[in-house]
Design a protein around this motif. Sequence first.
Motif, PDB file in Angstrom:
ATOM      1  N   HIS A   6       0.823  -1.201   0.000  1.00 42.23           N
ATOM      2  CA  HIS A   6       0.000   0.000   0.000  1.00 42.23           C
ATOM      3  C   HIS A   6       0.858   1.252   0.000  1.00 42.23           C
ATOM      4  CE1 HIS A   6      -2.711  -3.246   1.431  1.00 42.23           C
ATOM      5  NE2 HIS A   6      -3.590  -2.591   0.688  1.00 42.23           N
ATOM      6  N   TYR A 150      -7.299  -6.080   5.796  1.00 40.86           N
ATOM      7  CA  TYR A 150      -8.233  -5.423   6.703  1.00 40.86           C
ATOM      8  C   TYR A 150      -8.297  -6.168   8.035  1.00 40.86           C
ATOM      9  CZ  TYR A 150      -9.619  -3.357   2.263  1.00 40.86           C
ATOM     10  OH  TYR A 150      -9.599  -2.721   1.042  1.00 40.86           O
ATOM     11  N   ALA A 156     -12.696  -6.076   0.997  1.00 41.59           N
ATOM     12  CA  ALA A 156     -13.180  -4.852   1.628  1.00 41.59           C
ATOM     13  C   ALA A 156     -14.615  -4.991   2.118  1.00 41.59           C
ATOM     14  CB  ALA A 156     -13.072  -3.675   0.656  1.00 41.59           C
ATOM     15  N   ARG A 157     -15.449  -5.641   1.326  1.00 41.79           N
ATOM     16  CA  ARG A 157     -16.848  -5.813   1.708  1.00 41.79           C
ATOM     17  C   ARG A 157     -17.245  -7.277   1.534  1.00 41.79           C
ATOM     18  NH1 ARG A 157     -20.914  -0.952  -0.005  1.00 41.79           N
ATOM     19  NH2 ARG A 157     -19.733   0.807   0.883  1.00 41.79           N
ATOM     20  N   THR A 166     -16.541   4.344   7.181  1.00 43.08           N
ATOM     21  CA  THR A 166     -15.652   5.079   6.290  1.00 43.08           C
ATOM     22  C   THR A 166     -16.507   5.896   5.323  1.00 43.08           C
ATOM     23  OG1 THR A 166     -15.533   3.188   4.751  1.00 43.08           O
ATOM     24  CG2 THR A 166     -13.833   3.335   6.472  1.00 43.08           C
ATOM     25  N   CYS A 261     -12.040   8.239   5.490  1.00 43.32           N
ATOM     26  CA  CYS A 261     -11.228   7.413   4.590  1.00 43.32           C
ATOM     27  C   CYS A 261     -12.080   6.948   3.413  1.00 43.32           C
ATOM     28  CB  CYS A 261     -10.665   6.209   5.332  1.00 43.32           C
ATOM     29  SG  CYS A 261      -9.222   6.585   6.343  1.00 43.32           S
ATOM     30  N   ASP A 263     -11.926   5.116  -0.441  1.00 44.34           N
ATOM     31  CA  ASP A 263     -11.064   4.265  -1.256  1.00 44.34           C
ATOM     32  C   ASP A 263     -10.395   5.061  -2.369  1.00 44.34           C
ATOM     33  OD1 ASP A 263     -11.980   2.298   0.365  1.00 44.34           O
ATOM     34  OD2 ASP A 263     -12.969   1.113  -1.191  1.00 44.34           O
ATOM     35  N   SER A 264     -11.063   6.108  -2.849  1.00 48.58           N
ATOM     36  CA  SER A 264     -10.530   6.900  -3.945  1.00 48.58           C
ATOM     37  C   SER A 264      -9.460   7.892  -3.500  1.00 48.58           C
ATOM     38  CB  SER A 264     -11.666   7.675  -4.618  1.00 48.58           C
ATOM     39  OG  SER A 264     -12.305   8.540  -3.674  1.00 48.58           O
ATOM     40  N   LEU A 267      -7.004   5.090   1.420  1.00 48.69           N
ATOM     41  CA  LEU A 267      -7.293   3.695   1.738  1.00 48.69           C
ATOM     42  C   LEU A 267      -6.506   3.300   2.991  1.00 48.69           C
ATOM     43  CD1 LEU A 267      -8.832   1.176   0.826  1.00 48.69           C
ATOM     44  CD2 LEU A 267      -6.836   0.553  -0.551  1.00 48.69           C
ATOM     45  N   ARG A 270      -7.025   0.312   7.536  1.00 52.57           N
ATOM     46  CA  ARG A 270      -6.381  -0.999   7.588  1.00 52.57           C
ATOM     47  C   ARG A 270      -5.421  -1.029   8.780  1.00 52.57           C
ATOM     48  NH1 ARG A 270      -2.823  -0.944   4.376  1.00 52.57           N
ATOM     49  NH2 ARG A 270      -2.942   1.234   3.696  1.00 52.57           N
TER      50      ARG A 270
END
Length: 301
Positions: A6, A150, A156-157, A166, A261, A263-264, A267, A270
């Motif tokens: 990341h 995560y 993520a989901r 978030t 936070c 995702d775009s 991120l 975590r």
Amino acid sequence: MGSDDHYAEEAPTHRVRVDAFSIDTTAVTNAEFATFVDATGYVTVAERDLDPADYPAAPAENLQPGSMVFVPTRGPVDLRHLSQWWRWKPGACWHHPHGSRSSIDKLLDHPVVHVSHEDASAYAAWAGASLPTEAEWEYAARGGLEGTAYTWGDVARPDGRIMANTWDGPDFPWRSSGESGFLRTAPVGSFPANGYGLFDMAGNVWEWTDDWWTEAHPADADKPCCIPSNPRPGVREQSFDPAQPQFAIPRKVVKGGSHLCADSYCLRYRPAARRPQMVDTGTSHQGFRCVRRPPTEAPPA
């Protein structure tokens, strides 16, 4: 600990050991912080008068107690300039989280925010606890899962479920889809716990640790015998931001991400994610939780 997949400051992944400790199930809430203030008369940094000598370049009208508050923009903006969605608001503090006219009356079960490192440390000492080290915090956040992205795994989901508070949707910082039901902080425990039964180790609010900021992690030990125990790699004198010499204020590590936070953009909800935060500055998305460590046993006589 850490991540190689990341952001640069999270690398390299490396092994550490931590001794036994317990950690709060949730972030400290407004109700809990109010109990502390009522018992001690404590005044947070955001509520204290400012000394003009500490801010020689600041206009006099700006020298009012306050804190940084998130304000959505009116439309898409250049995400490189975060000053577009953060505002210094006089009167903003832990019991006026959105500005001087706001209140926590309906937010008592939300995490306390606008707390500096000093404020969080004072609460922890009063509670007979401490702030966690970065290694302790990350170990707890992982919930027994090693190396996953995560706190709950690598997806993520999972099954389409929202697992943390978030930013909803891709349109940060101007338009949230509202899918989670929360536009700012959520009551603690609103989302699933991790494998250790800990809530909100991802999202909701960033959380203070007691470690000085470092630009990267130390290299992994090449031998099992050399794995560091209870590591504290940072030092105050090296925690400043060299790109901002005008802000000669040391920084501590904050962990976990927040309700901002996206995702775009960020991120960072975590366990490996980490950011620097100036020790004298609180924000509307920053809180903390405490740890307790067993007393050190006296050596045998």
